[in-house]
Motif scaffolding. Structure first.
Motif, PDB file in Angstrom:
ATOM      1  N   GLU A   1      -7.617 -51.448   7.773  1.00 40.35           N
ATOM      2  CA  GLU A   1      -7.719 -50.594   6.699  1.00 40.35           C
ATOM      3  C   GLU A   1      -7.337 -51.150   5.345  1.00 40.35           C
ATOM      4  OE1 GLU A   1      -8.720 -47.282   6.679  1.00 40.35           O
ATOM      5  OE2 GLU A   1      -9.558 -47.316   8.724  1.00 40.35           O
ATOM      6  N   GLY A   2      -7.850 -50.698   4.489  1.00 34.76           N
ATOM      7  CA  GLY A   2      -7.245 -51.162   3.005  1.00 34.76           C
ATOM      8  C   GLY A   2      -6.871 -49.857   2.344  1.00 34.76           C
ATOM      9  N   ILE A   3      -5.901 -50.154   1.402  1.00 34.30           N
ATOM     10  CA  ILE A   3      -5.541 -49.195   0.489  1.00 34.30           C
ATOM     11  C   ILE A   3      -5.605 -49.701  -1.004  1.00 34.30           C
ATOM     12  CG2 ILE A   3      -3.891 -48.152   2.239  1.00 34.30           C
ATOM     13  CD1 ILE A   3      -2.380 -49.981  -0.779  1.00 34.30           C
ATOM     14  N   ASN A   4      -5.368 -49.027  -1.832  1.00 35.66           N
ATOM     15  CA  ASN A   4      -5.546 -49.155  -3.381  1.00 35.66           C
ATOM     16  C   ASN A   4      -4.147 -49.182  -3.883  1.00 35.66           C
ATOM     17  OD1 ASN A   4      -8.727 -49.248  -3.501  1.00 35.66           O
ATOM     18  ND2 ASN A   4      -8.191 -47.118  -3.529  1.00 35.66           N
ATOM     19  N   ILE A   5      -4.103 -50.436  -4.857  1.00 34.81           N
ATOM     20  CA  ILE A   5      -2.575 -50.571  -5.600  1.00 34.81           C
ATOM     21  C   ILE A   5      -2.464 -49.576  -6.361  1.00 34.81           C
ATOM     22  CG2 ILE A   5      -1.741 -51.915  -7.471  1.00 34.81           C
ATOM     23  CD1 ILE A   5      -1.468 -53.569  -4.997  1.00 34.81           C
ATOM     24  N   GLY A   6      -1.383 -49.009  -6.181  1.00 33.68           N
ATOM     25  CA  GLY A   6      -1.140 -48.018  -7.094  1.00 33.68           C
ATOM     26  C   GLY A   6      -0.949 -46.552  -6.391  1.00 33.68           C
TER      27      GLY A   6
ATOM     28  N   LYS B   1       0.071 -43.486  -3.780  1.00 30.56           N
ATOM     29  CA  LYS B   1       1.084 -43.141  -3.455  1.00 30.56           C
ATOM     30  C   LYS B   1       1.420 -42.309  -2.179  1.00 30.56           C
ATOM     31  CE  LYS B   1       3.352 -43.706  -7.911  1.00 30.56           C
ATOM     32  NZ  LYS B   1       2.364 -44.463  -8.526  1.00 30.56           N
ATOM     33  N   ASP B   2       0.212 -41.789  -2.032  1.00 26.85           N
ATOM     34  CA  ASP B   2       0.106 -40.853  -0.823  1.00 26.85           C
ATOM     35  C   ASP B   2      -0.697 -41.739   0.309  1.00 26.85           C
ATOM     36  OD1 ASP B   2      -0.310 -38.913   1.043  1.00 26.85           O
ATOM     37  OD2 ASP B   2      -1.339 -37.547  -0.420  1.00 26.85           O
ATOM     38  N   PHE B   3       0.031 -41.778   1.299  1.00 27.65           N
ATOM     39  CA  PHE B   3      -0.708 -42.574   2.430  1.00 27.65           C
ATOM     40  C   PHE B   3      -0.583 -41.644   3.740  1.00 27.65           C
ATOM     41  CE2 PHE B   3       1.399 -46.087   0.054  1.00 27.65           C
ATOM     42  CZ  PHE B   3       0.300 -46.694  -0.585  1.00 27.65           C
ATOM     43  N   SER B   4      -0.625 -40.604   3.421  1.00 26.94           N
ATOM     44  CA  SER B   4      -0.690 -39.268   4.721  1.00 26.94           C
ATOM     45  C   SER B   4      -2.051 -39.578   5.830  1.00 26.94           C
ATOM     46  CB  SER B   4      -0.684 -38.041   4.258  1.00 26.94           C
ATOM     47  OG  SER B   4      -1.617 -37.741   3.476  1.00 26.94           O
ATOM     48  N   ALA B   5      -2.826 -39.889   4.978  1.00 23.95           N
ATOM     49  CA  ALA B   5      -4.464 -39.812   5.800  1.00 23.95           C
ATOM     50  C   ALA B   5      -4.416 -41.273   6.490  1.00 23.95           C
ATOM     51  CB  ALA B   5      -5.597 -40.088   4.959  1.00 23.95           C
ATOM     52  N   LEU B   6      -3.585 -42.448   6.073  1.00 26.59           N
ATOM     53  CA  LEU B   6      -3.642 -43.632   6.625  1.00 26.59           C
ATOM     54  C   LEU B   6      -2.464 -43.373   7.609  1.00 26.59           C
ATOM     55  CD1 LEU B   6      -4.071 -46.731   7.073  1.00 26.59           C
ATOM     56  CD2 LEU B   6      -2.403 -47.051   5.152  1.00 26.59           C
ATOM     57  N   VAL B   7      -1.566 -42.979   7.516  1.00 26.43           N
ATOM     58  CA  VAL B   7      -0.354 -42.762   8.307  1.00 26.43           C
ATOM     59  C   VAL B   7      -0.990 -42.087   9.630  1.00 26.43           C
ATOM     60  CG1 VAL B   7       1.725 -41.854   8.915  1.00 26.43           C
ATOM     61  CG2 VAL B   7       1.528 -43.026   6.858  1.00 26.43           C
ATOM     62  N   SER B   8      -1.711 -41.034   9.447  1.00 29.52           N
ATOM     63  CA  SER B   8      -2.467 -40.356  10.523  1.00 29.52           C
ATOM     64  C   SER B   8      -3.209 -41.070  11.430  1.00 29.52           C
ATOM     65  CB  SER B   8      -3.421 -39.027  10.042  1.00 29.52           C
ATOM     66  OG  SER B   8      -2.371 -38.143   9.203  1.00 29.52           O
TER      67      SER B   8
ATOM     68  N   THR C   1       6.112 -52.524  -3.252  1.00 31.15           N
ATOM     69  CA  THR C   1       5.970 -51.223  -3.670  1.00 31.15           C
ATOM     70  C   THR C   1       5.234 -50.243  -2.699  1.00 31.15           C
ATOM     71  OG1 THR C   1       6.278 -51.782  -5.884  1.00 31.15           O
ATOM     72  CG2 THR C   1       5.395 -49.497  -5.350  1.00 31.15           C
ATOM     73  N   GLU C   2       3.996 -50.703  -2.421  1.00 30.92           N
ATOM     74  CA  GLU C   2       3.091 -49.921  -1.664  1.00 30.92           C
ATOM     75  C   GLU C   2       3.611 -50.153  -0.142  1.00 30.92           C
ATOM     76  OE1 GLU C   2       0.904 -50.453  -5.157  1.00 30.92           O
ATOM     77  OE2 GLU C   2       1.773 -51.795  -3.985  1.00 30.92           O
ATOM     78  N   GLY C   3       4.238 -51.242   0.332  1.00 30.71           N
ATOM     79  CA  GLY C   3       4.602 -51.577   1.446  1.00 30.71           C
ATOM     80  C   GLY C   3       5.923 -50.789   1.835  1.00 30.71           C
ATOM     81  N   GLY C   4       6.911 -50.305   0.782  1.00 25.73           N
ATOM     82  CA  GLY C   4       7.820 -49.443   1.139  1.00 25.73           C
ATOM     83  C   GLY C   4       7.633 -48.006   1.163  1.00 25.73           C
ATOM     84  N   LEU C   5       6.342 -47.561   0.499  1.00 24.00           N
ATOM     85  CA  LEU C   5       6.056 -46.277   0.336  1.00 24.00           C
ATOM     86  C   LEU C   5       5.474 -45.990   1.926  1.00 24.00           C
ATOM     87  CD1 LEU C   5       4.689 -45.766  -3.292  1.00 24.00           C
ATOM     88  CD2 LEU C   5       6.599 -44.586  -2.393  1.00 24.00           C
TER      89      LEU C   5
ATOM     90  N   VAL D   1       6.023 -47.592   4.853  1.00 23.62           N
ATOM     91  CA  VAL D   1       7.060 -47.351   5.813  1.00 23.62           C
ATOM     92  C   VAL D   1       7.737 -46.054   5.652  1.00 23.62           C
ATOM     93  CG1 VAL D   1       9.228 -48.092   6.502  1.00 23.62           C
ATOM     94  CG2 VAL D   1       7.671 -49.769   5.692  1.00 23.62           C
ATOM     95  N   ARG D   2       8.097 -45.353   4.558  1.00 23.42           N
ATOM     96  CA  ARG D   2       8.853 -44.337   4.312  1.00 23.42           C
ATOM     97  C   ARG D   2       7.894 -43.117   4.920  1.00 23.42           C
ATOM     98  NH1 ARG D   2      12.837 -42.051   1.340  1.00 23.42           N
ATOM     99  NH2 ARG D   2      13.310 -44.008   0.164  1.00 23.42           N
ATOM    100  N   GLN D   3       6.784 -43.276   4.681  1.00 23.00           N
ATOM    101  CA  GLN D   3       5.783 -42.230   5.064  1.00 23.00           C
ATOM    102  C   GLN D   3       5.411 -42.182   6.284  1.00 23.00           C
ATOM    103  OE1 GLN D   3       2.533 -41.278   2.052  1.00 23.00           O
ATOM    104  NE2 GLN D   3       3.769 -42.200   0.587  1.00 23.00           N
ATOM    105  N   MET D   4       5.554 -43.309   7.178  1.00 24.38           N
ATOM    106  CA  MET D   4       5.351 -43.495   8.530  1.00 24.38           C
ATOM    107  C   MET D   4       6.500 -43.066   9.307  1.00 24.38           C
ATOM    108  SD  MET D   4       3.836 -47.527   8.682  1.00 24.38           S
ATOM    109  CE  MET D   4       4.752 -48.068  10.182  1.00 24.38           C
ATOM    110  N   ARG D   5       7.728 -43.221   8.669  1.00 26.85           N
ATOM    111  CA  ARG D   5       8.831 -42.773   9.490  1.00 26.85           C
ATOM    112  C   ARG D   5       8.931 -41.096   9.249  1.00 26.85           C
ATOM    113  NH1 ARG D   5       8.112 -47.005  11.174  1.00 26.85           N
ATOM    114  NH2 ARG D   5       9.336 -48.706  10.892  1.00 26.85           N
ATOM    115  N   ASP D   6       8.530 -40.470   8.135  1.00 30.78           N
ATOM    116  CA  ASP D   6       8.419 -39.333   7.633  1.00 30.78           C
ATOM    117  C   ASP D   6       7.555 -38.490   8.658  1.00 30.78           C
ATOM    118  OD1 ASP D   6      10.252 -39.287   5.757  1.00 30.78           O
ATOM    119  OD2 ASP D   6       8.681 -39.230   4.072  1.00 30.78           O
TER     120      ASP D   6
END
Length: 382
Positions: A199-204, A206-213, A230-234, A236-241
């Protein structure tokens, strides 16, 4: 007559002083440094700028380069190719002869073409996409490695330690991020591992909930990340959430302590490829002390930027010239350069001849801070 003669002598003396002063004013060569000084990748821009400025200060203090003092120009490309082109045009108009930069591969490529047209030599401390040096250009070099080398190291680790695991691959659609992801994907596929998600995301974003699903549904045990901190940190955070425990495996684009600040405690266990830590080299000790005295930790590409300036200085001295084309020819001559990141030499493309990526893990130290630490040899991929 005496008065006229005296006046003539005074004028001659004044003219001589003026010529001497003009000669001194002209005895300068201009270097530029460019990268994302603002925006989401500003941490990396600061590394390039600080490394550059310290190297220039040290060279000038020692007498300059080929008898000339170095003056400087600074350009903020914000990590954007269009902004990078504006910086390159500005440098060209200002008479810059040598550039340290840029950071992002997608910025380095168009700017290097402008530099070539204007007779400017550029060394990037950080742009790892293979195409940077595959275009047959005389003026572009890098002191870092390439993504085909970095992807191979990541793949070797996965094939040795996670061959029976489910691997997802995510990238940020940039020249760097997707290029890195594709190199890693190609290498693990060749080793018999097929990713469960790509999968690919866009720079900038902030909401990766669909990707995490999607990652959760794929059952991935590991997520290979082609992108920046920046996106990598976000991610990880949302994966753990969302309860996803898959290990993130990144690359040099997350080599900043800001990755842990953004990602939080969940970044522990994250894997990453980068060169052996140059801060551990004995030849870097004195320079590192200067950075730390200024309250700046010279992590990641700081010393690479410093080394890039050292390469130009040593090549110019060997060529006895500040003509960028003659300096470029000298860099490609096989000369060995002694730098703060170790001994370097370059091939005819402008790549360093030593591929030296290793695998790191992000972990909590005794001080409670989460940062990256090189894995021991038996835990590497080969």
């Amino acid at each position: 007559m005496k008065r006229i003669t005296a006046l003539g002598s005074a004028l001659t003396l004044a003219l001589g002083v003026a010529v001497a002063l003009t000669g001194q004013a002209e005895a300068q060569v201009k270097f530029g440094v460019a990268g994302p000084l603002t925006g989401s990748n500003a941490a990396f821009g600061a590394q390039l700028k600080n490394g550059f400025e310290q190297a220039i200060a040290d060279i000038n203090e020692a007498g300059g380069i080929q008898g000339q003092k170095i003056t400087t120009a600074v350009g903020d490309d914000v990590g954007d190719p269009k902004q990078g082109v504006s910086v390159a045009n500005k440098f060209s108009a200002e008479g810059v002869k040598f550039v340290i930069g840029h950071f992002n591969s997608g910025v380095t490529m168009p700017t290097s073409e402008i530099y070539q047209e204007n007779g400017i030599l550029a060394i990037t401390p950080a742009s790892t996409n293979p195409r940077v040096t595959e275009r047959g250009m005389w003026n572009i070099f890098r002191v870092c490695g390439r993504d085909d080398q970095q992807g191979a190291v990541a793949a070797a680790y996965i094939l040795k330690h996670a061959k029976d695991k489910k691997i997802a691959i995510v990238h940020d659609k940039t020249t760097y991020g997707q290029g890195l992801a594709d190199e890693t994907r190609k290498a693990i596929n060749a080793g018999g591992v097929k990713e469960v998600l790509y999968e690919g995301i866009n720079i900038g974003d902030k909401d990766f909930s669909a990707l995490v699903s999607k990652i959760k549904a794929s059952g991935a045990d590991m997520v290979y990340w082609g992108g920046l901190h920046t996106e990598g940190g976000l991610l990880v955070r949302q994966m753990r959430d969302q309860g996803v425990k898959a290990v993130l495996f990144g690359a040099d684009g997350i080599t900043s302590d800001e990755f842990a600040a953004i990602g939080g405690p969940g970044v522990e266990g994250t894997l990453m490829t980068f060169a052996p830590d140059p801060r551990k080299r004995p030849e870097a000790k004195a320079v590192i002390e200067k950075f730390r005295a200024k309250k700046f930790e010279p992590e990641a590409y700081t010393l690479y930027s410093y080394a890039a300036v050292q390469v130009i200085k040593q090549a110019a001295d060997a060529a006895k010239s500040l003509d960028p084309k003659k300096v470029a020819d000298q860099i490609k001559s096989g000369q060995k350069f002694n730098t703060v990141i170790g001994e370097l030499s370059f091939d005819k493309k402008g790549d360093v001849t030593r591929p030296d990526y290793v695998v790191y893990v992000w972990k909590k130290g005794a001080d409670g801070k989460i940062t990256y630490e090189e894995l021991p040899p038996n835990m590497q991929g080969s």
